[in-house]
Design an enzyme around this catalytic site. Sequence first.
Site, mmCIF file in Angstrom:
data_model
loop_
_atom_site.group_PDB
_atom_site.id
_atom_site.type_symbol
_atom_site.label_atom_id
_atom_site.label_comp_id
_atom_site.label_asym_id
_atom_site.label_seq_id
_atom_site.Cartn_x
_atom_site.Cartn_y
_atom_site.Cartn_z
ATOM 1 N N ASN A 1 0.856 -1.174 0.000
ATOM 2 C CA ASN A 1 0.000 0.000 0.000
ATOM 3 C C ASN A 1 0.900 1.234 0.000
ATOM 4 O O ASN A 1 1.886 1.287 0.734
ATOM 5 C CB ASN A 1 -0.895 0.007 1.246
ATOM 6 C CG ASN A 1 -1.880 -1.140 1.239
ATOM 7 O OD1 ASN A 1 -2.433 -1.485 0.197
ATOM 8 N ND2 ASN A 1 -2.093 -1.766 2.394
ATOM 9 N N HIS B 1 6.643 -1.383 3.350
ATOM 10 C CA HIS B 1 6.511 -2.806 3.663
ATOM 11 C C HIS B 1 5.707 -3.511 2.589
ATOM 12 O O HIS B 1 4.846 -2.919 1.953
ATOM 13 C CB HIS B 1 5.832 -3.023 5.020
ATOM 14 C CG HIS B 1 4.537 -2.276 5.178
ATOM 15 N ND1 HIS B 1 4.488 -0.937 5.490
ATOM 16 C CD2 HIS B 1 3.243 -2.688 5.091
ATOM 17 C CE1 HIS B 1 3.218 -0.548 5.567
ATOM 18 N NE2 HIS B 1 2.449 -1.590 5.324
HETATM 19 P P1 AMP Z 1 -0.575 -0.740 5.804
HETATM 20 O O1 AMP Z 1 -2.033 -0.358 5.874
HETATM 21 O O2 AMP Z 1 -0.195 -1.279 4.459
HETATM 22 O O3 AMP Z 1 0.307 0.389 6.273
HETATM 23 O O4 AMP Z 1 -0.403 -1.958 6.774
HETATM 24 C C1 AMP Z 1 0.039 -1.862 8.083
HETATM 25 C C2 AMP Z 1 -0.076 -3.238 8.707
HETATM 26 O O5 AMP Z 1 0.707 -3.267 9.874
HETATM 27 C C3 AMP Z 1 -1.495 -3.626 9.102
HETATM 28 O O6 AMP Z 1 -1.847 -4.833 8.414
HETATM 29 C C4 AMP Z 1 -1.403 -3.827 10.614
HETATM 30 O O7 AMP Z 1 -2.200 -4.885 11.084
HETATM 31 C C5 AMP Z 1 0.077 -4.111 10.794
HETATM 32 N N1 AMP Z 1 0.617 -3.791 12.118
HETATM 33 C C6 AMP Z 1 0.450 -2.650 12.834
HETATM 34 N N2 AMP Z 1 1.135 -2.714 13.988
HETATM 35 C C7 AMP Z 1 1.762 -3.903 14.004
HETATM 36 C C8 AMP Z 1 2.622 -4.576 14.929
HETATM 37 N N3 AMP Z 1 2.983 -4.002 16.090
HETATM 38 N N4 AMP Z 1 3.077 -5.812 14.620
HETATM 39 C C9 AMP Z 1 2.714 -6.407 13.466
HETATM 40 N N5 AMP Z 1 1.908 -5.828 12.543
HETATM 41 C C10 AMP Z 1 1.436 -4.601 12.807
#
Ligand code: AMP
Length: 121
Positions: free
Chosen positions: A94, A107
């Site tokens: 994203n 990511h």
């Molecule tokens: P995005 O919307 O592409 O920025 O995705 C961010 C992702 O990070 C989401 O799927 C969240 O569930 C994940 N996320 C947020 N905090 C953590 C964390 N502490 N450990 C693992 N995943 C996380």
Amino acid sequence: MSYDHNNIFAKILRNEIPCNKIYEDEFVLSFHDINPQKKIHALVIPKGNYIDLDDFSLNATSEEMVGLLKGINIVAKKLGISTEVGEGYRALANIGDHGGQEVPHFHFHLFGGEKVGKMVE
Ligand code: AMP
């Protein structure tokens, strides 16, 4: 926009917050998403401070770029979802507001372990 050193993935990289680690090397860290959207939902992040794919494409070194792509394959293999050892998966990034990016550290999401369904809802 400049890189926010207090974003949650930066804190994970600094070991200030724990993660459910899958793999780590010189270029990437991979861990399970805290809120999985599919049976397998992993994240692969570069170790460098890049906000998104555009920032990475413009500013990462060739070694970092290769390291990230190789890292995705290594993680997919470890999880048993790469096409060498399993049934495939979806890699998704994203980017920015319209892309739905919430964490401002670049990511890739890896979704697998089952059919992941429609590409865009
Ligand atoms: P995005 O919307 O592409 O920025 O995705 C961010 C992702 O990070 C989401 O799927 C969240 O569930 C994940 N996320 C947020 N905090 C953590 C964390 N502490 N450990 C693992 N995943 C996380």
